[in-house]
Design a protein around this motif. Structure first.
Motif, PDB file in Angstrom:
ATOM      1  N   PRO A 188       1.079  -1.327   0.030  1.00  0.00           N
ATOM      2  CA  PRO A 188      -0.047  -0.180   0.039  1.00  0.00           C
ATOM      3  C   PRO A 188       0.852   1.167  -0.202  1.00  0.00           C
ATOM      4  O   PRO A 188       1.604   1.443   1.024  1.00  0.00           O
ATOM      5  N   ARG A 189       0.568   2.066  -1.293  1.00  0.00           N
ATOM      6  CA  ARG A 189       1.590   3.274  -1.030  1.00  0.00           C
ATOM      7  C   ARG A 189       0.776   4.135  -2.018  1.00  0.00           C
ATOM      8  O   ARG A 189      -0.243   3.830  -2.730  1.00  0.00           O
ATOM      9  N   MET A 190       1.218   5.601  -2.037  1.00  0.00           N
ATOM     10  CA  MET A 190       0.882   6.538  -2.800  1.00  0.00           C
ATOM     11  C   MET A 190       1.752   7.645  -3.300  1.00  0.00           C
ATOM     12  O   MET A 190       2.620   7.792  -2.544  1.00  0.00           O
ATOM     13  N   VAL A 191       1.952   8.075  -4.360  1.00  0.00           N
ATOM     14  CA  VAL A 191       2.921   8.825  -4.969  1.00  0.00           C
ATOM     15  C   VAL A 191       2.340   9.792  -5.963  1.00  0.00           C
ATOM     16  O   VAL A 191       1.507   9.549  -6.665  1.00  0.00           O
ATOM     17  N   GLN A 192       2.304  10.986  -5.608  1.00  0.00           N
ATOM     18  CA  GLN A 192       1.843  12.261  -6.558  1.00  0.00           C
ATOM     19  C   GLN A 192       2.952  12.410  -7.558  1.00  0.00           C
ATOM     20  O   GLN A 192       4.280  12.715  -7.469  1.00  0.00           O
ATOM     21  N   SER A 193       2.544  12.337  -9.023  1.00  0.00           N
ATOM     22  CA  SER A 193       3.453  12.168  -9.955  1.00  0.00           C
ATOM     23  C   SER A 193       3.095  13.296 -11.086  1.00  0.00           C
ATOM     24  O   SER A 193       2.213  13.103 -11.722  1.00  0.00           O
ATOM     25  N   GLY A 194       3.458  14.864 -10.781  1.00  0.00           N
ATOM     26  CA  GLY A 194       3.055  15.630 -11.819  1.00  0.00           C
ATOM     27  C   GLY A 194       1.416  15.957 -11.135  1.00  0.00           C
ATOM     28  O   GLY A 194       1.136  15.982 -10.182  1.00  0.00           O
ATOM     29  N   GLY A 195       0.662  15.850 -12.222  1.00  0.00           N
ATOM     30  CA  GLY A 195      -0.975  16.141 -11.843  1.00  0.00           C
ATOM     31  C   GLY A 195      -1.591  14.643 -11.703  1.00  0.00           C
ATOM     32  O   GLY A 195      -2.737  14.807 -11.541  1.00  0.00           O
ATOM     33  N   VAL A 196      -0.735  13.762 -11.679  1.00  0.00           N
ATOM     34  CA  VAL A 196      -1.392  12.578 -11.412  1.00  0.00           C
ATOM     35  C   VAL A 196      -1.157  11.947  -9.805  1.00  0.00           C
ATOM     36  O   VAL A 196       0.197  11.742  -9.547  1.00  0.00           O
ATOM     37  N   LEU A 197      -2.147  11.577  -9.241  1.00  0.00           N
ATOM     38  CA  LEU A 197      -2.077  10.709  -8.002  1.00  0.00           C
ATOM     39  C   LEU A 197      -1.966   9.161  -8.248  1.00  0.00           C
ATOM     40  O   LEU A 197      -3.309   8.790  -8.754  1.00  0.00           O
TER      41      LEU A 197
END
Length: 259
Positions: A170-179
């Motif tokens: 379980p993880r989350m990363v903000q990449s530019g305008g995409v979560l």
């Protein structure tokens, strides 16, 4: 909009039941399933029955693709000592038709897009990177992906939220305008693999994992949830079916490493 996200159930019916009970208390608008649904040494047919009745928006994972390939072979050629092979000996024609009809990726709406691994591959890790050197100074052979690696694997995906599974982490990363959000695995908290190098993935606890996302004025609120269930019962099922590595992972949340 409030969304529950499940992935990587791997035929673990008890974990799925516990997660669905927890979801029922969250007041979500919808639940989506990111694949790797049945393959494993527990209850693949019963898991399929439950999910077919729920009719969630669902995509294939790599194990659905692999399971369907096995189901196209003569029964005598199927090795039931593998997770896909065990599932292939248990599922019905109706189950096979259900998973065959699932898409590989899915646009849920203008905000949310679903894939299993990355937009380009159901086998690629997105927010983790496998590296050489497993076992050296205790290395698990895998590390968190860099921001550049995450962005490169995004490809042309441009929805505000992209949901993925596959790594069970379980993880989350903000990449530019995409979560990018991975809810973790409902049914298998640890595993080992040899591709492209030997490595282990371990959550360190036996809980069933999923995520709840909610859109508000500020953006997307993400809750990565860990749900207890009778994991030791499932470990005993895996052991009875001659999968000691799964039994250890289910009981502990760690992979069974060589002595």
């Amino acid at each position: 909009m409030k969304l529950a996200v499940i992935s990587d159930i791997h035929g673990n019916l008890l974990a799925l039941q516990a997660v669905l009970a927890d979801i029922a208390r969250q007041g979500v608008d919808a639940t989506v399933n990111l694949g790797d649904i049945l393959s494993g040494p527990m209850q693949p047919a019963e898991t399929a029955d439950l999910l077919m009745a729920q009719d969630f928006p669902t995509i294939k994972g790599n194990h659905e693709r692999q399971l369907l390939a096995l189901l196209g072979q003569p029964e005598g050629d199927i090795d039931a000592a593998t997770p896909d092979g065990y599932a292939a000996t248990q599922v019905s024609e109706a189950h096979a038709a259900w998973i065959s009809a699932l898409p590989a990726v899915l646009e849920l709406n203008a905000d949310v897009w679903l894939c299993h691994g990355t937009p380009g591959s159901d086998l690629q890790y997105w927010m983790e990177t496998v590296v050489p050197g497993f076992g050296q100074s205790g290395s698990p052979g895998v590390r968190a992906a860099t921001a550049e690696e995450v962005a490169d694997r995004l490809g042309s995906a441009s929805h505000p939220v992209v949901l993925c599974g596959h790594t069970h982490v379980p993880r989350m990363v903000q990449s530019g305008g995409v979560l990018v959000v991975n809810p973790g695995s409902v049914g298998l908290p640890a595993f080992d693999d040899d591709h492209p190098y030997p490595h282990v993935v371990e959550n360190g606890a036996p809980h069933a994992r999923y995520a709840v996302l909610e859109k508000n004025r500020q953006g997307w609120r993400v809750e990565l949830r860990a749900v207890p269930y009778d994991h030791l019962a499932q470990a005993r099922v895996a052991a009875r079916n001659q999968f000691p590595d799964w039994a250890h992972a289910l009981a502990t949340g760690f992979a069974l490493r060589p002595a």
